[in-house]
Write a protein that holds these residues in place. Sequence first.
Motif, PDB file in Angstrom:
ATOM      1  N   LYS A 152      70.093 -13.284  52.261  1.00 25.85           N
ATOM      2  CA  LYS A 152      69.230 -14.450  52.428  1.00 25.85           C
ATOM      3  C   LYS A 152      68.004 -14.118  53.276  1.00 25.85           C
ATOM      4  O   LYS A 152      66.876 -14.415  52.884  1.00 25.85           O
ATOM      5  N   SER A 153      68.206 -13.481  54.418  1.00 29.02           N
ATOM      6  CA  SER A 153      67.071 -13.181  55.290  1.00 29.02           C
ATOM      7  C   SER A 153      66.109 -12.198  54.618  1.00 29.02           C
ATOM      8  O   SER A 153      64.897 -12.319  54.751  1.00 29.02           O
ATOM      9  N   GLY A 154      66.647 -11.236  53.880  1.00 28.20           N
ATOM     10  CA  GLY A 154      65.800 -10.271  53.173  1.00 28.20           C
ATOM     11  C   GLY A 154      64.929 -10.938  52.131  1.00 28.20           C
ATOM     12  O   GLY A 154      63.748 -10.606  51.991  1.00 28.20           O
ATOM     13  N   GLU A 155      65.485 -11.892  51.415  1.00 29.46           N
ATOM     14  CA  GLU A 155      64.720 -12.599  50.381  1.00 29.46           C
ATOM     15  C   GLU A 155      63.654 -13.493  50.999  1.00 29.46           C
ATOM     16  O   GLU A 155      62.523 -13.553  50.508  1.00 29.46           O
ATOM     17  N   GLU A 156      63.990 -14.188  52.091  1.00 26.17           N
ATOM     18  CA  GLU A 156      63.017 -15.063  52.754  1.00 26.17           C
ATOM     19  C   GLU A 156      61.857 -14.242  53.320  1.00 26.17           C
ATOM     20  O   GLU A 156      60.693 -14.616  53.186  1.00 26.17           O
ATOM     21  N   ILE A 157      62.190 -13.123  53.915  1.00 24.81           N
ATOM     22  CA  ILE A 157      61.140 -12.276  54.494  1.00 24.81           C
ATOM     23  C   ILE A 157      60.322 -11.611  53.394  1.00 24.81           C
ATOM     24  O   ILE A 157      59.108 -11.475  53.509  1.00 24.81           O
ATOM     25  N   ALA A 158      60.968 -11.232  52.300  1.00 25.85           N
ATOM     26  CA  ALA A 158      60.227 -10.664  51.167  1.00 25.85           C
ATOM     27  C   ALA A 158      59.223 -11.680  50.632  1.00 25.85           C
ATOM     28  O   ALA A 158      58.096 -11.318  50.273  1.00 25.85           O
ATOM     29  N   ALA A 159      59.603 -12.962  50.605  1.00 26.24           N
ATOM     30  CA  ALA A 159      58.676 -14.003  50.146  1.00 26.24           C
ATOM     31  C   ALA A 159      57.481 -14.121  51.106  1.00 26.24           C
ATOM     32  O   ALA A 159      56.335 -14.241  50.670  1.00 26.24           O
ATOM     33  N   THR A 160      57.753 -14.058  52.410  1.00 29.41           N
ATOM     34  CA  THR A 160      56.667 -14.098  53.411  1.00 29.41           C
ATOM     35  C   THR A 160      55.748 -12.905  53.237  1.00 29.41           C
ATOM     36  O   THR A 160      54.518 -13.038  53.229  1.00 29.41           O
ATOM     37  N   LEU A 161      56.329 -11.729  53.074  1.00 33.25           N
ATOM     38  CA  LEU A 161      55.522 -10.514  52.926  1.00 33.25           C
ATOM     39  C   LEU A 161      54.727 -10.533  51.624  1.00 33.25           C
ATOM     40  O   LEU A 161      53.583 -10.063  51.582  1.00 33.25           O
TER      41      LEU A 161
END
Length: 184
Positions: A152-161
């Motif tokens: 979950k955190s990886g996907e959320e941060i990937a969206a931010t990036l």
Amino acid sequence: MPTVKNKDSLPADLCGSCTRCIEACPTDALVDPYVMDARRCIAYLTIELRGAIPMEFREQMGNHVFGCDICQDVCPWNRKSPRTEVKEFQPRGANDEKRSLYRPDLEWLANLSEEEYREVFRGSAMKRAKWRGILRNACNALGNAGLQRGAKSGEEIAATLTKLAASDDEVISESARWALSRIK
């Protein structure tokens, strides 16, 4: 360069044969005893540098987003320095994990608008890095965070990036693309 007229006015050399600071510096900024290549120093790279962080230092910088005190932390003499609990000397927001300026949440930093940045860091030394520098540094730290796609955190941060990778600011967009390339 001014000359020293009285050798007795020089501070004592307490380092002796200790090289802990030199050995601990992740970017090899301390090139010899008492000699620093400031262009390699994480403090310079995260605060003063206005362009992109050179590729050769990105991984070595780890999660640093504003400055670095590794050399100070490993110095045996600094362990003897006095500590204080005086509130004015404590990191701002130390009791708010999300918005602490001691170890700020990287995703929160990466999502700060320029207006939010000005408000949050008003009166803080972190203003020296400028908004784009803080975003660049947050991207770099996120790229070093060992994030995994699918989590979950990886996907959320990937969206931010991904959002930052589309920025008109080349330094921010390039830093975000580098970070995205490192999420497994």
